[in-house]
Design a protein around this motif. Structure first.
Motif, PDB file in Angstrom:
ATOM      1  N   CYS A  75      30.714  90.005 -36.019  1.00 15.16           N
ATOM      2  CA  CYS A  75      30.102  89.239 -34.728  1.00 15.16           C
ATOM      3  C   CYS A  75      29.964  87.980 -34.994  1.00 15.16           C
ATOM      4  O   CYS A  75      29.952  86.611 -34.474  1.00 15.16           O
ATOM      5  N   THR A  76      29.502  87.687 -36.758  1.00 14.31           N
ATOM      6  CA  THR A  76      28.573  86.396 -37.206  1.00 14.31           C
ATOM      7  C   THR A  76      30.623  86.246 -37.265  1.00 14.31           C
ATOM      8  O   THR A  76      29.939  84.419 -37.253  1.00 14.31           O
ATOM      9  N   ILE A  77      31.592  86.141 -37.638  1.00 13.43           N
ATOM     10  CA  ILE A  77      32.809  85.551 -37.686  1.00 13.43           C
ATOM     11  C   ILE A  77      32.828  84.644 -36.445  1.00 13.43           C
ATOM     12  O   ILE A  77      33.498  83.705 -36.309  1.00 13.43           O
ATOM     13  N   LEU A  78      32.327  85.685 -35.349  1.00  8.69           N
ATOM     14  CA  LEU A  78      33.036  85.599 -34.527  1.00  8.69           C
ATOM     15  C   LEU A  78      32.234  84.371 -33.580  1.00  8.69           C
ATOM     16  O   LEU A  78      32.764  83.063 -32.522  1.00  8.69           O
ATOM     17  N   ILE A 106      31.718  82.474 -46.331  1.00  3.19           N
ATOM     18  CA  ILE A 106      32.499  82.821 -45.847  1.00  3.19           C
ATOM     19  C   ILE A 106      32.844  83.330 -44.791  1.00  3.19           C
ATOM     20  O   ILE A 106      34.078  83.877 -44.157  1.00  3.19           O
ATOM     21  N   PHE A 107      33.633  81.845 -44.232  1.00  2.00           N
ATOM     22  CA  PHE A 107      33.967  81.277 -42.841  1.00  2.00           C
ATOM     23  C   PHE A 107      35.122  79.941 -43.875  1.00  2.00           C
ATOM     24  O   PHE A 107      35.613  79.701 -43.760  1.00  2.00           O
ATOM     25  N   PHE A 109      39.788  80.359 -45.266  1.00  5.53           N
ATOM     26  CA  PHE A 109      41.085  81.370 -45.819  1.00  5.53           C
ATOM     27  C   PHE A 109      41.266  82.577 -47.047  1.00  5.53           C
ATOM     28  O   PHE A 109      41.417  83.136 -46.799  1.00  5.53           O
ATOM     29  N   HIS A 110      39.730  82.637 -48.028  1.00  6.55           N
ATOM     30  CA  HIS A 110      39.916  83.766 -49.264  1.00  6.55           C
ATOM     31  C   HIS A 110      38.596  84.640 -48.657  1.00  6.55           C
ATOM     32  O   HIS A 110      37.992  85.393 -49.195  1.00  6.55           O
ATOM     33  N   GLU A 111      39.228  85.205 -46.887  1.00  3.30           N
ATOM     34  CA  GLU A 111      38.202  86.056 -46.255  1.00  3.30           C
ATOM     35  C   GLU A 111      39.421  86.893 -45.587  1.00  3.30           C
ATOM     36  O   GLU A 111      40.709  86.982 -46.176  1.00  3.30           O
ATOM     37  N   ARG A 112      38.591  87.644 -45.210  1.00  9.37           N
ATOM     38  CA  ARG A 112      39.602  89.490 -44.646  1.00  9.37           C
ATOM     39  C   ARG A 112      40.593  88.718 -43.247  1.00  9.37           C
ATOM     40  O   ARG A 112      40.361  87.244 -42.959  1.00  9.37           O
ATOM     41  N   ASP A 113      41.144  89.315 -42.699  1.00 10.33           N
ATOM     42  CA  ASP A 113      42.507  89.325 -42.268  1.00 10.33           C
ATOM     43  C   ASP A 113      41.643  88.727 -40.651  1.00 10.33           C
ATOM     44  O   ASP A 113      42.108  87.459 -39.992  1.00 10.33           O
ATOM     45  N   LEU A 114      40.111  88.743 -39.740  1.00  8.05           N
ATOM     46  CA  LEU A 114      40.475  88.451 -38.491  1.00  8.05           C
ATOM     47  C   LEU A 114      39.537  86.903 -39.063  1.00  8.05           C
ATOM     48  O   LEU A 114      40.132  85.838 -37.654  1.00  8.05           O
ATOM     49  N   ALA A 115      38.935  86.243 -40.290  1.00 12.09           N
ATOM     50  CA  ALA A 115      38.534  85.150 -40.629  1.00 12.09           C
ATOM     51  C   ALA A 115      40.428  84.638 -40.401  1.00 12.09           C
ATOM     52  O   ALA A 115      40.083  83.093 -39.668  1.00 12.09           O
ATOM     53  N   ARG A 116      40.858  84.764 -41.055  1.00 12.10           N
ATOM     54  CA  ARG A 116      42.017  83.879 -41.157  1.00 12.10           C
ATOM     55  C   ARG A 116      42.644  83.881 -40.133  1.00 12.10           C
ATOM     56  O   ARG A 116      43.560  82.852 -39.938  1.00 12.10           O
TER      57      ARG A 116
END
Length: 455
Positions: A75-78, A106-107, A109-116
């Motif tokens: 939810c934070t990423i979105l 946290i937002f 490219f060195h993050e998880r699939d959703l953020a990328r």
């Protein structure tokens, strides 16, 4: 960078379907109060005797916390993506003493699939391509997308596979909204099995928009990032320094001309299983019988990737007990760990000796009471670890209205010889890795190619 607004809207409009298919955690979990949820969970747990025979309450409670944390992250990423949509983004970064680049926040490219999947390169130049170029770039785009689904030995296999997957979608040329209503669920379910499901789904979705003339493929090609990780870069560098042609081939350090993409860990897995079977065939045939099933590629990578960081047989045993607890006894994990290190020292003695040599240089420097210095074309590194000292300080807590002790750690004047010995090789490899990344960045910058590096 900019936000991938098309795919963000796709996620928001189809959130229910994505939750149903397991892409996202249910949104309500991000707003749940843990104290209330845990009481409700315990009530249901006590009523269900079947669950009690399989799990402890602490297990299901830990799962609840994990799912709530994941839901809050998503939810934070979105929410961040919605806030940044329409703007140009710049990510802060810092460089460490080895030359490696790290991101803040946290937002990125060195993050998880959703953020990328929600980030695009904000290409300012209006680049035009001729028709033959477009066809070539479509092939490149689809090949890169196929590798987000799974690994392949040959790029041609990747391209053919993705084309076959897209045939049912490309045969439909009606209105996009009607089209997606009909095929959306199938597309989402198929993409769920991908190695990087969000990035794969994003690439497919944007490509279908371009096919339906709702988006220019040129804009798509200029904006969608192609992410490429190094192929076991530490092993590549060791193969280079040792002039080992066979190992250089297995780590894809040079093109063999066949077009085959090699996987060093799959190769090591086959050799390791053979070595263990030869060692244990008489005294423990039962363990040998299940090795092919138990000793997966990911387990082999878990053992041999961190070996350059000074990983020991003891810490490997602990990791194997956690990973293989359903199949092996702790005693068997110890046997397996010892044999894995014996295999490494015998079969790859040249690499083992190389690691020991570089580590020895660090240890000698420390014993001579000097920092370890090593240089590249762009910068030098001074590795000078100090032993940490602990001191207790008496502080007054104004909130609790009482005094208590706080332990502070800070570096002393005495050099840490053990840490220098263990860390020299990994820092040396990381510095060379950073030098290569910088060289590539300078080279690509001369062609005005947008490049984002992680490490």
């Amino acid at each position: 960078f900019k936000i991938n607004s098309n795919f963000l809207n796709f996620i928001l409009e189809n959130r229910e379907l994505l939750e149903e298919c397991g892409y996202l955690m249910p949104e309500f979990l991000s707003k749940v109060i843990l104290a209330h949820a845990s009481r409700k969970l315990r009530s249901h747990f006590e009523k269900n005797k079947d669950i009690q025979t399989i799990y402890k309450f602490s297990d299901v409670y830990a799962l609840l916390i994990k799912n709530m944390q994941r839901a809050r992250y998503e939810c934070t990423i979105l929410d961040l993506a919605k806030a940044y949509s329409g703007y140009s983004l710049y990510f802060p970064a810092f460089i460490d003493f080895r030359g490696r680049i790290y991101r803040s926040g946290i937002f990125h490219f060195h993050e998880r699939d959703l953020a990328r999947s929600i980030l695009l390169i904000d290409c300012k130049d209006n680049i035009e391509y001729s028709s033959p170029d477009i066809n070539n770039y479509i092939k490149m785009y689809l090949t890169a997308t196929a590798f987000l689904y799974q690994s392949y030995k040959y790029e041609e296999d990747a391209l053919n596979d993705i084309k076959n997957k897209l045939i049912p979608y490309l045969e439909c040329k009606e209105n996009l909204k009607t089209y997606f209503k009909t095929y959306l669920k199938t597309l989402v379910i198929e993409s769920r099995m991908a190695k990087r499901p969000f990035q794969y789904l994003s690439n497919i979705y944007l490509f279908l928009l371009s096919v339906s003339d709702l988006m220019s493929f040129v804009d798509l090609y200029n904006c969608v990032p192609v992410t490429q990780d190094a192929s076991a870069s530490a092993y590549q560098l060791m193969a280079y320094f040792l002039l080992d042609k066979n190992f250089a081939k297995l780590t894809n350090l040079f093109d063999t001309g066949s077009g085959e993409i090699f996987d060093i860990y799959s190769h090591m897995r086959i050799e390791l299983i053979s070595f263990i079977k030869d060692s244990l065939s008489e005294e423990n045939p039962e363990l040998c019988a299940i090795l092919d099933r138990v000793l997966t590629r990911s387990i082999v990578k878990q053992i041999y990737m961190p070996i350059i960081y000074g990983k020991t047989a003891n810490s490997t045993t602990k990791d194997l007990i956690v990973s293989l607890c359903q199949d092996l006894l702790p005693k068997e994990c110890t046997i397996l760990s010892v044999l894995c290190f014996k295999f490494w020292q015998e079969k790859y003695s040249f690499m083992y000796s190389f690691i020991q040599l570089i580590s020895l240089v660090g240890r000698v420097c420390s014993y001579l009471d000097r920092p370890v210095l090593y240089s590249t074309e762009y910068f030098s590194t001074s590795q000078d670890y100090k032993k940490m000292e602990k001191h207790s300080v008496r502080v007054f807590n104004s909130y609790l209205k009482k005094a208590h002790n706080v332990t502070l750690s800070f570096p002393s004047k005495e050099r840490d010889k053990r840490k220098s010995g263990v860390s020299t090789f990994v820092n040396f490899i990381h510095q060379k890795d950073a030098q290569i990344a910088m060289s590539i960045a300078f080279y690509e910058n001369s062609y005005n190619i947008p490049l984002y590096t992680v490490h």
